[in-house]
Design an enzyme around this catalytic site. Structure first.
Site, short mmCIF file in Angstrom:
data_model
loop_
_atom_site.label_atom_id
_atom_site.label_comp_id
_atom_site.label_asym_id
_atom_site.label_seq_id
_atom_site.Cartn_x
_atom_site.Cartn_y
_atom_site.Cartn_z
CG ASP A 91 30.83 -50.78 -89.75
OD1 ASP A 91 30.39 -50.58 -88.60
OD2 ASP A 91 32.03 -50.90 -90.01
CE1 TYR A 103 31.20 -55.27 -92.63
CE2 TYR A 103 31.28 -56.24 -90.45
CZ TYR A 103 31.36 -55.14 -91.27
OH TYR A 103 31.60 -53.90 -90.72
CG ASP A 158 31.20 -45.54 -86.65
OD1 ASP A 158 30.33 -46.33 -86.23
OD2 ASP A 158 32.37 -45.53 -86.23
CG ASP A 186 30.32 -42.26 -104.38
OD1 ASP A 186 29.11 -42.56 -104.52
OD2 ASP A 186 31.10 -42.14 -105.34
CE LYS A 227 31.00 -46.59 -105.58
NZ LYS A 227 31.29 -45.24 -106.13
C1 IPM Z 1 29.67 -52.42 -85.45
C2 IPM Z 1 31.11 -52.89 -85.36
C3 IPM Z 1 31.19 -54.34 -85.84
C4 IPM Z 1 30.81 -54.35 -87.31
C5 IPM Z 1 32.53 -55.04 -85.64
C6 IPM Z 1 32.99 -55.00 -84.20
C7 IPM Z 1 32.47 -56.47 -86.09
O1 IPM Z 1 31.96 -52.04 -86.06
O2 IPM Z 1 28.79 -53.06 -84.88
O3 IPM Z 1 29.43 -51.37 -86.06
O4 IPM Z 1 31.65 -54.02 -88.17
O5 IPM Z 1 29.67 -54.72 -87.60
MN MN Z 2 31.00 -50.20 -86.71
#
Ligand code: IPM
Ligand code: MN
Ligand code: NAD
Length: 368
Positions: free
Chosen positions: A250, A143, A254, A226, A193
């Protein structure tokens, strides 16, 4: 005089303001119950700040964040601002807060609440009792690495980013993960990785050395990212604490959110070195985004935002009892069927907020 906390509230865009409204109602209820004072200050962040001020986060808002006890963040972004350059996008608001407040560890707990055992797309026996903590490094890696950019080539364009991790960056997030594990099941799985990237190799070496030097009592294993994604779906209960870099964290968080029933269930705390000091402006943010597809329709699940405020009470404000009450009120509301459509329910955002408040009132009521 009762204790007073300054909280900067940044609702953001899309469903951000919708779920924040419910979280603030819960906060006001806690204020009455606990006899503390929350001084809430609101500011714009993300796309709405771009529209109003031409920038995703005013310097003045950054200063107000620094001067607060904690920041409650909603979500930012949306199609309206997608064409903007990377230095101007709504997402810069949250990235800047994390970076400039030196918040390098993003704690993302994926806990299955019993009432939701049937809400997940996974089988009950796979997820029943799930309690895992993802510690995502969030101030470095892909990032923020330099060089980055887009250049024009003879045949078109070339976009490039750099993943970097230094010993210091890995050690500080590693310490957070190992320390958390000691208060849980004492196991850390470090994810990278190392088979294909130098940054991953350094990550593995530094974690191994840190473990041997300071945390030999904690069980450590290493896993490629992975494989980790696959294992999270196959057998998620094998994990206690997962520690990983910014991008993998990230994505894997999710993924982990769906083990708990919905992306709308996962809260997070973004903490840093300042946690050790009394004055500790950490950021509390759901892991989901601004959900443009459902924004303005009353469909957003406010649980992740409410649970994020629970984490704030526990980690920044020294109110673990109240944090536990907020969590219990959420579980009780879910058990009573208070669910938005993402969880298979029929209630709207405000109705779920109503249910959480009602259960909070019930469990905090002084017996007659
Ligand atoms: C998260 C989001 C952020 C990230 C974005 C909005 C910058 O996806 O907090 O998970 O990638 O960190
Ligand atoms: Mn995110
Ligand atoms: P998203 O997380 O906004 O949504 C993904 C899917 O999950 C959508 O179908 C959405 O409706 C659903 N969803 C998310 N939160 C929900 C909730 N609380 N209740 C019910 N359903 C929910 O991800 P996206 O669509 O990829 O991104 C949309 C925007 O949000 C982008 O601009 C992205 O950059 C931004 N984003 C911001 C943050 C943040 O501010 N912390 C985090 C992630 C994404």
């Amino acid at each position: 005089m009762s204790e007073s906390f300054r909280i900067l509230v940044l609702p953001g865009d899309g469903i951000g303001p919708e779920v924040m409204e419910q979280a603030v109602r819960v906060l006001k209820q806690i204020e009455t119950y606990a006899g503390v004072k929350f001084e809430l200050e609101y500011a714009l962040a993300g796309g709405c700040a771009i529209d109003a001020h031409g920038t995703p986060l005013l310097d003045e808002t950054m200063e107000r964040a620094r001067a607060s006890h904690a920041v409650l963040f909603g979500s930012v972004g949306g199609p309206k601002w997608e064409g903007l350059g990377f230095d101007l996008r709504p997402e810069i608001a949250i990235l800047r807060l994390r970076k400039e407040l030196n918040l390098f560890a993003n704690l993302r707990p994926a806990t299955l609440f019993d009432p939701l055992i049937e809400a997940s797309t996974l089988k009950p026996e796979v997820i029943g009792g799930l309690d895992l903590m993802i510690v995502r490094e969030c101030a470095g890696g892909l990032y923020f690495g330099e060089p980055r950019g887009i250049e024009t080539t003879a045949s078109g364009k070339r976009g490039y980013n750099t993943e970097t991790y230094s010993t210091e960056e890995i050690e500080r997030v590693g310490r957070v993960a190992f320390t958390l594990a000691r208060g849980r099941r004492n196991e850390v799985c470090s994810v990278e990785k190392a088979n294909v990237t130098e940054s991953g190799l350094v990550w593995r070496e530094v974690m191994t050395a840190l473990h041997a030097r300071e945390f030999a009592d904690v069980k450590l294993r290493h896993m490629y990212a992975d494989n980790c994604a696959m294992q999270l779906v196959r057998a998620p209960k094998q994990f206690d604490v997962i520690v990983t870099g910014n991008m993998f964290g990230d994505i894997l968080s999710d993924l982990a959110s769906m083990l708990t029933g919905s992306l709308g269930m996962l809260p997070s705390a973004t903490i840093g070195a300042t946690q050790a000091e009394r004055f500790n402006p950490a950021v509390y943010e759901p892991i989901h985004g601004s959900a443009p597809d459902i924004a303005g329709k009353g469909l957003a699940n406010p649980m992740a935002q409410i649970l994020s405020l629970g984490m704030m009470l526990r980690l920044s404000l020294g109110m673990p009892k109240e944090a536990a009450l907020v969590e219990q009120a959420c579980i009780d509301a879910l058990a009573a069927g208070a669910r938005t459509p993402d969880l298979g329910g029929t209630l709207n955002t405000t109705q779920v907020g109503d249910a959480v408040i009602a259960h909070l009132e019930r469990i905090t009521a002084v017996p007659a």
